[in-house]
Design a protein around this motif. Sequence first.
Motif, PDB file in Angstrom:
ATOM      1  N   THR A  97     -37.416  -9.450  -5.789  1.00 22.97           N
ATOM      2  CA  THR A  97     -37.042  -8.118  -5.849  1.00 22.97           C
ATOM      3  C   THR A  97     -36.301  -7.815  -7.123  1.00 22.97           C
ATOM      4  OG1 THR A  97     -35.782  -6.281  -4.750  1.00 22.97           O
ATOM      5  CG2 THR A  97     -34.678  -8.330  -4.481  1.00 22.97           C
ATOM      6  N   THR A  98     -36.541  -6.779  -7.672  1.00 23.25           N
ATOM      7  CA  THR A  98     -35.777  -6.350  -8.888  1.00 23.25           C
ATOM      8  C   THR A  98     -35.906  -4.893  -8.952  1.00 23.25           C
ATOM      9  OG1 THR A  98     -35.572  -6.754 -11.378  1.00 23.25           O
ATOM     10  CG2 THR A  98     -37.869  -6.343 -10.520  1.00 23.25           C
ATOM     11  N   SER A  99     -35.366  -4.074  -9.928  1.00 24.13           N
ATOM     12  CA  SER A  99     -35.500  -2.642 -10.118  1.00 24.13           C
ATOM     13  C   SER A  99     -36.816  -2.357 -10.481  1.00 24.13           C
ATOM     14  CB  SER A  99     -34.388  -2.287 -11.303  1.00 24.13           C
ATOM     15  OG  SER A  99     -34.868  -2.694 -12.627  1.00 24.13           O
ATOM     16  N   THR A 100     -37.108  -1.017 -10.187  1.00 22.00           N
ATOM     17  CA  THR A 100     -38.486  -0.572 -10.425  1.00 22.00           C
ATOM     18  C   THR A 100     -38.720  -0.548 -11.932  1.00 22.00           C
ATOM     19  OG1 THR A 100     -38.180   1.007  -8.570  1.00 22.00           O
ATOM     20  CG2 THR A 100     -39.997   1.598 -10.005  1.00 22.00           C
ATOM     21  N   GLU A 129     -34.723   0.520  -6.481  1.00 22.32           N
ATOM     22  CA  GLU A 129     -33.233   0.809  -6.898  1.00 22.32           C
ATOM     23  C   GLU A 129     -32.325   0.633  -6.095  1.00 22.32           C
ATOM     24  OE1 GLU A 129     -33.347   1.688 -10.283  1.00 22.32           O
ATOM     25  OE2 GLU A 129     -35.384   0.939  -9.868  1.00 22.32           O
ATOM     26  N   ARG A 130     -32.342   0.215  -5.062  1.00 19.70           N
ATOM     27  CA  ARG A 130     -31.022  -0.302  -3.990  1.00 19.70           C
ATOM     28  C   ARG A 130     -30.973  -1.666  -4.104  1.00 19.70           C
ATOM     29  NH1 ARG A 130     -32.815  -2.265   0.717  1.00 19.70           N
ATOM     30  NH2 ARG A 130     -35.165  -2.237   1.175  1.00 19.70           N
ATOM     31  N   THR A 131     -29.763  -2.057  -3.774  1.00  9.80           N
ATOM     32  CA  THR A 131     -29.398  -3.487  -3.929  1.00  9.80           C
ATOM     33  C   THR A 131     -29.765  -4.233  -2.316  1.00  9.80           C
ATOM     34  OG1 THR A 131     -27.280  -3.154  -5.164  1.00  9.80           O
ATOM     35  CG2 THR A 131     -27.503  -5.219  -3.746  1.00  9.80           C
ATOM     36  N   VAL A 132     -30.819  -5.009  -2.414  1.00  9.14           N
ATOM     37  CA  VAL A 132     -31.449  -5.471  -1.277  1.00  9.14           C
ATOM     38  C   VAL A 132     -30.469  -6.814  -0.516  1.00  9.14           C
ATOM     39  CG1 VAL A 132     -33.360  -6.948  -0.370  1.00  9.14           C
ATOM     40  CG2 VAL A 132     -33.793  -5.061  -2.042  1.00  9.14           C
ATOM     41  N   ASN A 133     -30.478  -6.742   0.734  1.00  9.11           N
ATOM     42  CA  ASN A 133     -29.772  -7.719   1.159  1.00  9.11           C
ATOM     43  C   ASN A 133     -30.667  -9.011   1.391  1.00  9.11           C
ATOM     44  OD1 ASN A 133     -28.945  -9.607   3.626  1.00  9.11           O
ATOM     45  ND2 ASN A 133     -27.340  -8.088   3.870  1.00  9.11           N
ATOM     46  N   ASP A 140     -36.357 -14.060  -1.443  1.00 12.61           N
ATOM     47  CA  ASP A 140     -36.030 -15.728  -1.979  1.00 12.61           C
ATOM     48  C   ASP A 140     -35.201 -15.643  -3.491  1.00 12.61           C
ATOM     49  OD1 ASP A 140     -37.815 -17.314  -0.235  1.00 12.61           O
ATOM     50  OD2 ASP A 140     -39.400 -16.065  -0.946  1.00 12.61           O
ATOM     51  N   LEU A 141     -35.566 -14.454  -3.993  1.00 11.84           N
ATOM     52  CA  LEU A 141     -35.109 -14.432  -5.388  1.00 11.84           C
ATOM     53  C   LEU A 141     -34.964 -12.719  -5.659  1.00 11.84           C
ATOM     54  CD1 LEU A 141     -34.239 -15.680  -8.296  1.00 11.84           C
ATOM     55  CD2 LEU A 141     -36.695 -15.613  -8.778  1.00 11.84           C
ATOM     56  N   ALA A 142     -33.672 -12.541  -6.240  1.00 14.39           N
ATOM     57  CA  ALA A 142     -33.520 -11.335  -6.585  1.00 14.39           C
ATOM     58  C   ALA A 142     -33.193 -11.511  -8.176  1.00 14.39           C
ATOM     59  CB  ALA A 142     -32.282 -10.547  -6.218  1.00 14.39           C
ATOM     60  N   VAL A 143     -33.693 -10.572  -9.227  1.00 22.06           N
ATOM     61  CA  VAL A 143     -33.524 -10.598 -10.518  1.00 22.06           C
ATOM     62  C   VAL A 143     -32.879  -9.106 -10.719  1.00 22.06           C
ATOM     63  CG1 VAL A 143     -34.520 -10.349 -12.889  1.00 22.06           C
ATOM     64  CG2 VAL A 143     -35.665 -11.717 -11.211  1.00 22.06           C
ATOM     65  N   ARG A 144     -31.351  -9.463 -10.982  1.00 17.34           N
ATOM     66  CA  ARG A 144     -30.366  -8.171 -11.167  1.00 17.34           C
ATOM     67  C   ARG A 144     -29.676  -8.234 -12.659  1.00 17.34           C
ATOM     68  NH1 ARG A 144     -27.814  -8.956  -5.125  1.00 17.34           N
ATOM     69  NH2 ARG A 144     -29.499  -7.935  -3.953  1.00 17.34           N
ATOM     70  N   ILE A 145     -29.429  -6.896 -12.592  1.00 20.90           N
ATOM     71  CA  ILE A 145     -29.008  -6.624 -14.294  1.00 20.90           C
ATOM     72  C   ILE A 145     -27.598  -6.048 -13.970  1.00 20.90           C
ATOM     73  CG2 ILE A 145     -28.952  -5.296 -16.194  1.00 20.90           C
ATOM     74  CD1 ILE A 145     -31.961  -5.279 -15.972  1.00 20.90           C
ATOM     75  N   SER A 219     -31.161  11.791 -12.912  1.00 22.74           N
ATOM     76  CA  SER A 219     -32.189  10.888 -12.470  1.00 22.74           C
ATOM     77  C   SER A 219     -31.197   9.399 -11.877  1.00 22.74           C
ATOM     78  CB  SER A 219     -33.261  10.682 -13.081  1.00 22.74           C
ATOM     79  OG  SER A 219     -34.256   9.491 -12.680  1.00 22.74           O
ATOM     80  N   ASN A 220     -32.047   8.853 -10.740  1.00 21.55           N
ATOM     81  CA  ASN A 220     -31.691   7.661 -10.360  1.00 21.55           C
ATOM     82  C   ASN A 220     -32.564   6.638 -10.789  1.00 21.55           C
ATOM     83  OD1 ASN A 220     -33.809   8.266  -8.799  1.00 21.55           O
ATOM     84  ND2 ASN A 220     -32.935   6.929  -7.093  1.00 21.55           N
ATOM     85  N   GLU A 221     -33.487   6.596 -11.668  1.00 18.48           N
ATOM     86  CA  GLU A 221     -34.161   5.758 -12.139  1.00 18.48           C
ATOM     87  C   GLU A 221     -34.661   5.986 -13.366  1.00 18.48           C
ATOM     88  OE1 GLU A 221     -37.836   4.699 -12.924  1.00 18.48           O
ATOM     89  OE2 GLU A 221     -36.787   2.995 -12.538  1.00 18.48           O
TER      90      GLU A 221
END
Length: 327
Positions: A97-100, A129-133, A140-145, A219-221
């Motif tokens: 998962t990551t941001s759109t 755009e939300r923080t995934v649990n 398995d993997l989140a790519v977050r900024i 905007s949120n995106e």
Amino acid sequence: MDRITAMQVFIEVADRASVTQAADALDMSRAMASRYLERAEQWLGVRLLHRTTRRVSLTDAGEEALQRCRQMLELSRDLQNVAGTRHEAPTGKLRITTSTSFADAYLAHVVAGFLSRYPQTQVDLIATERTVNLVEERIDLAVRIGNVMDESLIARRLGACRSVVCASPTYLEANGYPNAPDDLRNHRCITHAYVGRAEFRLQRGRQTLRIPIKGQLQSNEAAITRRAALAGAGIAMLPTYLISRDLASGELIRLLPDCEPEPLAIQAVYLSRQHQPQLLRMMVDFLADRMRGDVAPWDEKIASANLNTRRRATKSSASKSKRITRR
């Protein structure tokens, strides 16, 4: 019955929400797949799945067991590799998962390269755009900024995310250029619904500037903000991974070059270092290699475009000087 196969059946059924589809994927009969599921439940001593004629879903115990079964299956494959009994290319599936905006601008392309190199692997790329649990949604993997991460998770720095203040030539021609950070107070700015709604935070040397802003559009995106900035809706703060081509082409103009938002880390976030699946390690290493640490590939493109622009300007200036001299 083989416990490894029983775990594999359980994982496939959980991923596909269907015993029949899992059996087809594993090239076995539905009855055999059901027997493996019963064997897994007997072995673990809990009910893993709610099964009806129409639907299969995980129980609470099944949710907890699924990630561990994935890890055990990967560990089994790793042991086979070490023992020399398996020489095939990596297989398996990752949920990432990551941001759109980051998925669209960069990550989807890199993941495609990984899948091309390892054709027996699969990826579910979830853009949101939300923080995934990670536990609840079996990620398995989140790519977050960001520079602050959940301390309960493991994070590996992949690269740097820079942002710039920018606007379209259309907007600047109609409204003028801000020559100093405080000038932003008198301009229309495109704001973010959750981050920095009322201010831009900029760094000039060691000084942090907090500039109040206002505007008609929020905007949120980031991709929507980019589109609005290109259309002349106002001044925006945008990550360079998203607008590197726009800056290089001149469709967006960087403003206040001596001021820049604080760089953020691009991080690979996952649940544990222990029993980490081989496929997950390979993906994280692949991403780290592509993002190159402190200078991201998209920032290199911007620097290269700026250098070419300066060279053209220098040649043009030299040419004009020669014409004037001849006269």
